[in-house]
Design a protein around this motif. Sequence first.
Motif, mmCIF file in Angstrom:
data_model
loop_
_atom_site.group_PDB
_atom_site.id
_atom_site.type_symbol
_atom_site.label_atom_id
_atom_site.label_comp_id
_atom_site.label_asym_id
_atom_site.label_seq_id
_atom_site.Cartn_x
_atom_site.Cartn_y
_atom_site.Cartn_z
ATOM 1 N N PRO A 14 0.835 -1.206 0.000
ATOM 2 C CA PRO A 14 0.000 0.000 0.000
ATOM 3 C C PRO A 14 0.869 1.255 0.000
ATOM 4 O O PRO A 14 1.916 1.282 0.633
ATOM 5 N N TYR A 16 0.735 5.511 0.347
ATOM 6 C CA TYR A 16 0.004 6.762 0.540
ATOM 7 C C TYR A 16 1.021 7.883 0.705
ATOM 8 O O TYR A 16 1.732 7.932 1.696
ATOM 9 N N GLU A 18 3.913 8.353 -0.663
ATOM 10 C CA GLU A 18 5.261 7.830 -0.416
ATOM 11 C C GLU A 18 6.195 8.215 -1.565
ATOM 12 O O GLU A 18 6.897 7.386 -2.118
ATOM 13 N N ASP A 47 -3.162 4.524 -2.513
ATOM 14 C CA ASP A 47 -4.335 4.838 -1.704
ATOM 15 C C ASP A 47 -4.656 6.328 -1.798
ATOM 16 O O ASP A 47 -4.648 7.039 -0.802
ATOM 17 N N ASN A 75 -8.242 8.543 -0.775
ATOM 18 C CA ASN A 75 -7.586 7.872 0.349
ATOM 19 C C ASN A 75 -8.633 7.107 1.167
ATOM 20 O O ASN A 75 -9.450 7.696 1.865
ATOM 21 N N ALA A 99 5.368 0.079 2.402
ATOM 22 C CA ALA A 99 6.211 0.738 1.416
ATOM 23 C C ALA A 99 7.461 1.357 2.034
ATOM 24 O O ALA A 99 8.486 1.500 1.381
ATOM 25 N N ASP A 100 7.384 1.737 3.301
ATOM 26 C CA ASP A 100 8.511 2.438 3.912
ATOM 27 C C ASP A 100 9.643 1.492 4.315
ATOM 28 O O ASP A 100 10.586 1.897 4.985
ATOM 29 N N GLN A 102 9.878 -0.753 6.431
ATOM 30 C CA GLN A 102 10.040 -1.122 7.846
ATOM 31 C C GLN A 102 9.999 -2.639 7.982
ATOM 32 O O GLN A 102 10.517 -3.199 8.928
ATOM 33 N N LYS A 137 4.866 5.105 21.522
ATOM 34 C CA LYS A 137 4.184 4.281 20.524
ATOM 35 C C LYS A 137 4.272 2.805 20.899
ATOM 36 O O LYS A 137 3.309 2.062 20.799
ATOM 37 N N ARG A 202 12.164 -4.982 13.294
ATOM 38 C CA ARG A 202 11.501 -3.948 12.497
ATOM 39 C C ARG A 202 12.429 -2.757 12.322
ATOM 40 O O ARG A 202 12.981 -2.243 13.283
ATOM 41 N N ARG A 205 11.670 3.832 9.611
ATOM 42 C CA ARG A 205 11.133 4.261 8.315
ATOM 43 C C ARG A 205 12.230 4.707 7.363
ATOM 44 O O ARG A 205 13.118 5.446 7.749
ATOM 45 N N LYS A 212 2.692 7.712 8.106
ATOM 46 C CA LYS A 212 1.397 8.180 7.609
ATOM 47 C C LYS A 212 0.265 7.822 8.567
ATOM 48 O O LYS A 212 -0.809 8.352 8.499
ATOM 49 N N MET A 213 0.583 6.838 9.434
ATOM 50 C CA MET A 213 -0.417 6.478 10.428
ATOM 51 C C MET A 213 -0.168 7.358 11.646
ATOM 52 O O MET A 213 0.675 7.045 12.465
ATOM 53 N N LYS A 217 -5.197 8.483 13.616
ATOM 54 C CA LYS A 217 -5.516 7.292 12.826
ATOM 55 C C LYS A 217 -5.362 6.028 13.664
ATOM 56 O O LYS A 217 -6.164 5.100 13.564
HETATM 57 N N1 UDP Z 1 -0.797 3.765 4.074
HETATM 58 C C1 UDP Z 1 -1.888 3.731 3.200
HETATM 59 N N2 UDP Z 1 -2.985 4.531 3.458
HETATM 60 C C2 UDP Z 1 -3.061 5.356 4.552
HETATM 61 C C3 UDP Z 1 -1.953 5.363 5.444
HETATM 62 C C4 UDP Z 1 -0.848 4.546 5.182
HETATM 63 O O1 UDP Z 1 -1.880 2.997 2.223
HETATM 64 O O2 UDP Z 1 -4.062 6.046 4.715
HETATM 65 C C5 UDP Z 1 0.381 2.916 3.796
HETATM 66 C C6 UDP Z 1 1.719 3.636 3.794
HETATM 67 O O3 UDP Z 1 2.010 4.191 2.537
HETATM 68 C C7 UDP Z 1 2.693 2.540 4.177
HETATM 69 C C8 UDP Z 1 1.872 1.653 5.095
HETATM 70 O O4 UDP Z 1 0.498 1.977 4.834
HETATM 71 O O5 UDP Z 1 3.091 1.769 3.059
HETATM 72 C C9 UDP Z 1 2.224 1.862 6.547
HETATM 73 O O6 UDP Z 1 2.099 3.224 6.870
HETATM 74 P P1 UDP Z 1 3.022 3.930 7.959
HETATM 75 O O7 UDP Z 1 4.446 3.620 7.723
HETATM 76 O O8 UDP Z 1 2.623 5.365 7.980
HETATM 77 O O9 UDP Z 1 2.465 3.239 9.282
HETATM 78 P P2 UDP Z 1 3.219 2.535 10.503
HETATM 79 O O10 UDP Z 1 4.572 2.079 10.040
HETATM 80 O O11 UDP Z 1 3.258 3.548 11.541
HETATM 81 O O12 UDP Z 1 2.301 1.387 10.832
#
Ligand code: UDP
Length: 319
Positions: A14, A16, A18, A47, A75, A99-100, A102, A137, A202, A205, A212-213, A217
């Motif tokens: 996914p 968003y 990025e 997204d 989105n 995508a990031d 992680q 977190k 893990r 980023r 993005k979360m 959210k």
């Molecule tokens: N993402 C998405 N839609 C959203 C928010 C996030 O598709 O509304 C995707 C984002 O691009 C990434 C993945 O979900 O690939 C995880 O997002 P993020 O790294 O922000 O979240 P975390 O690592 O904090 O769970």
Amino acid sequence: MVLYMKLDISIVIPLYNEKNIYNMCYKRVNFILNKLNRSYEILFVDDGSKNVYLNELVEISKLDKNVKIISLTRNFGKESALTAGIDYSQGEAVIILDADLQDPPELIPEMIKTWEEKDVDIVLMKRKTRNGETFTKKTTANKFYKLINSLSSFHIPEDVGDFRLMNRKSVEALKKLPERNRYMKGLFAWIGMNTYTMEYDREPRTGGGKAKMNYVKLINLAIEGITSFSTYPLRIALFLGVFSALFGFVFGMWIIFKTLIIGEIVKGYTSTIALITFLGGIQLLTIGIVGEYIGKIYLETKQRPIYLVKKFIAQGKNG
Ligand code: UDP
Ligand code: MG
């Protein structure tokens, strides 16, 4: 329409906003998959990203037939984006990746090997460490899993994200769950299946930028998670009601007793106010909890699609 073609591996990613990451993500994932000697697809689910890097992604898909793009009309949130990716996936095994980066793509070969050797339906990736995530977190995430598991009737594993490998059987099972309120980690757990848990570190980023979360959210997702998989809060509302009614009864008896024995006293302003606010608070809280569930019913009854696809692109063309 997606033509069904049997493939070995699908990677669902996914995206968003990025912009700084998608290219590095593609390169790293592609490098790994190229060496595997299996048929595969990399499904990017856009997204509703605001910045326009989609054209560049389409260029990549022209050069690399394994890259496909599902572009959503707006989105819809990560959970819906994942659902779209899973629905469109064609592989015998589907791997979900952030995508990031992680979730390190370098682990993919090991995941596939484990899936085949252990003959399991799901290879679940459990976070041993969470680098680059704040203490708050980590602790809030931990508390949340404890809470949700004490409330729901099946176990939602702790310290896991969406990073996992699922075989076709699990994917098809997941596709049968039609709910609009999608808390994916809960849905993944609900289907059961033979699961093998692998531990990993893990990463922080990649490509900078904020996650993005954000907290709003995440809090919404937590409420979603609890109310989608448990009706226990409704019972808490009931308990609170019973408790305050009992308390009111005992307090009432005490006042009657006091008036009869000691005589009428005009005082009692403080206790009245205290009771009113206490009961008012409990009432609002319970109405809120009930409302949360009514809201869920409302959204489910509308039967709206979970996501809308603007374009599905394969080999640089609308597929
Ligand atoms: N993402 C998405 N839609 C959203 C928010 C996030 O598709 O509304 C995707 C984002 O691009 C990434 C993945 O979900 O690939 C995880 O997002 P993020 O790294 O922000 O979240 P975390 O690592 O904090 O769970
Ligand atoms: Mg992330």
